[in-house]
Write an enzyme that holds these catalytic residues in place. Structure first.
Site, PDB file in Angstrom:
ATOM      1  CG  HIS A 258     -15.558 -43.593 -25.230  1.00 45.56           C
ATOM      2  ND1 HIS A 258     -14.496 -43.961 -26.024  1.00 45.56           N
ATOM      3  CD2 HIS A 258     -15.280 -44.097 -24.001  1.00 45.56           C
ATOM      4  CE1 HIS A 258     -13.622 -44.646 -25.305  1.00 45.56           C
ATOM      5  NE2 HIS A 258     -14.073 -44.744 -24.069  1.00 45.56           N
ATOM      6  CD  GLU A 259     -17.267 -43.110 -20.763  1.00 43.74           C
ATOM      7  OE1 GLU A 259     -17.394 -44.197 -20.190  1.00 43.74           O
ATOM      8  OE2 GLU A 259     -16.156 -42.606 -21.059  1.00 43.74           O
ATOM      9  CG  HIS A 262     -16.881 -48.186 -21.992  1.00 42.87           C
ATOM     10  ND1 HIS A 262     -15.997 -49.218 -22.199  1.00 42.87           N
ATOM     11  CD2 HIS A 262     -16.161 -47.044 -22.150  1.00 42.87           C
ATOM     12  CE1 HIS A 262     -14.781 -48.719 -22.464  1.00 42.87           C
ATOM     13  NE2 HIS A 262     -14.856 -47.393 -22.449  1.00 42.87           N
ATOM     14  CD  GLU A 288     -11.262 -47.468 -24.557  1.00 46.01           C
ATOM     15  OE1 GLU A 288     -11.918 -47.768 -23.541  1.00 46.01           O
ATOM     16  OE2 GLU A 288     -11.070 -46.293 -24.914  1.00 46.01           O
TER      17      GLU A 288
HETATM   18 ZN    ZN Z   1     -13.165 -46.076 -22.694  1.00 44.76          ZN
END
Ligand code: ZN
Length: 493
Positions: A258-259, A262, A288
């Site tokens: 997830h990170e 980003h 996101e």
């Molecule tokens: Zn996020």
């Protein structure tokens, strides 16, 4: 000096100040000794005040007006820089100073009240603060201005151009099919559980390994530990992430993906946008979409784990010796009607967001009262997810967003989920043998496409424009619903 040159210099200085604040924040979350807290708060106050003064200065107002006077002759990028700086200038100058001070005072009180209320599972402790925050947020909407609905002004703070009608339309498409999908798949896939803890060093090594495979550039970023994972930017060549490591959970994998998603977005921004307001992801929703694409669409897919599961088994033989790939895939995709948004799976997640959207809209337009929230919360969880909320702590008090005064933030999570599925459809057209690409672990191919289509543009295009350029269509719930139907239909047999 030419107006645009001056504006760029101004932009670079503000960006420097914000990166310095981000460095202080990073240090606070990752490394700062406990007793440094008070001193750090003072440093934050000083530096933020300096930045704010520059953000609202008449000098900046004049430069913007000067640039806008001959907008027609500017390049796409220079026009975008004007747009982004104007937006931030207006947001900063439309709110009177006393209002900003009151809002900030109230949110720090509200956060303390929220913590206590959650600990005691008693909404009444938070209620009076939340009532005042709603009043202030409605006032904020009036200061900022809106065309149709006061909530529009707050949505726009997080997702430029987003409106209440647009979000209502999005959830209108999603609601009935999602409720149906939850009914069909909830409890059908067995979640994983681990008796044997994962050694932390092994978790860190594996997270790093996945980040390298995704194409995260460790010469322009790093990975650290913090209680709540996050991604931050300290400079054009300095995009950092954190992850967390619990003894018997797979959070270390999905947190890193997830990170990492980003961070890849940030690392992929073109160098010519460096040190400017355009050197940033364009919106929370698009940001996101990148984290969700890696975490869920890629990172919970079977072909991805065809490649990486043998490595996971080798890294953690005690945990996975008796787990097959199929059980693993079903386990990481288990659908459970639950009470807690942050623990939700891909099918139920957006229903949690829908509930928050309906409540926020009601609060801001005045059709709902704060005192009724615990009851409304219980009713909606029963209606949409079929679960009984037993306590305020696991109900209306679970998220910190309202204590921050962040009304309008939640819908960006759903935009991210929908946009991820839509962008992935775009990728599949570009790479029809995507299943093989994943199974080969050729994640560089995916990353390169994302960099070209999305990341490199920074904040040059509006979120909706960017999505339409990449996918040929405006944001829609259909690709996401089709993705869920296909994926969970297959998994549940
Ligand atoms: Zn996020």
């Amino acid at each position: 000096m030419h107006t645009l040159t001056q504006l760029k210099k101004y932009s670079a200085e503000l960006v420097d100040l914000h990166h310095t604040l981000a460095l202080m924040q990073w240090d606070q979350e990752v490394r700062m000794p406990r007793r440094a807290a008070e001193g750090r708060a003072g440093q934050f106050a000083t530096l933020s005040a300096l930045a704010h003064r520059r953000e609202v200065s008449p000098e900046l107002g004049a430069l913007l007006a000067g640039g806008e006077a001959h907008k027609e002759s500017l390049s796409v990028e220079d026009r975008a820089l004007l747009r982004v700086m104007r937006r931030s200038y207006d947001q900063n100058t439309k709110l009177p100073e006393e209002f900003v001070a009151e809002f900030s005072r109230l949110t720090s009180q509200a956060q303390m009240a929220w913590l206590e209320a959650r600990e005691q599972s008693d909404f009444a402790i938070f209620q009076p603060l939340l009532e005042r925050l709603v009043v202030l947020s409605r006032q904020q909407a009036e200061y900022l201005g809106y065309a149709a609905h006061p909530y529009d002004a707050l949505l726009d703070l997080y997702e430029e151009g987003l409106t209440t009608a647009r979000v209502a339309g999005m959830f209108g498409e999603l609601q009935a099919p999602l409720v149906e999908l939850v009914r069909r798949f909830s409890g059908r896939l067995t979640p994983l559980s681990f008796a044997e803890p994962f050694p932390q060093s092994g978790q860190e090594r594996f997270a790093e390994h996945l980040l390298v495979a995704m194409g995260f550039d460790f010469s322009r970023g790093c990975l650290a530990r913090s209680p709540h994972p996050f991604t931050t930017t300290l400079g054009h060549h300095d995009r950092r992430i954190t992850n967390r490591y619990a003894p018997t959970s797979l959070d270390f994998i999905f947190g890193a993906l997830h990170e990492g998603g980003h961070a890849l977005y940030e690392q992929g921004i073109d160098e010519r946008l460096a040190n400017s307001h355009l050197d940033d992801g364009v919106s929370l929703g698009i940001h996101e979409s990148q984290s969700r694409l890696w975490e869920n669409v890629v990172g919970r897919s079977r072909p991805f784990w065809q490649r990486f599961f043998p490595e996971l088994q080798k890294a953690f033989p005690a945990q996975f010796a008796h787990t097959g790939l199929d059980d693993f895939i079903r386990g990481i995709n288990a659908v459970t009607s639950g009470l807690i948004r942050v623990d939700a799976d891909e099918v139920t997640y957006n229903l949690h967001v829908l509930i928050r959207f309906e409540i926020e809209k009601g609060l801001i337009e005045g059709s709902l009262g704060v005192a009724d929230l615990p009851r409304i919360w219980r009713d909606k969880y029963r209606q949409y997810l079929g679960v009984e909320v037993e306590s305020d702590a696991d109900g209306v008090l679970q998220d910190i967003h309202w204590a921050h005064g962040s009304f309008g933030y939640f819908p960006t999570y759903t935009i991210g989920n929908l946009a991820a599925a839509q962008i992935w459809e775009g990728y599949k057209k570009y790479d029809p043998t995507f299943t093989q690409t994943l199974a080969d672990g050729n994640l560089a191919k995916i990353k390169e496409w994302l960099v070209r289509e999305i990341h490199s543009h920074g904040s040059v295009h509006l979120p909706e424009e960017l999505l339409a350029r990449v996918t040929g269509a405006p944001l829609s719930a259909q690709p996401f619903l089709a993705y869920l139907e296909e994926k969970f239909g297959t998994l549940a047999g």
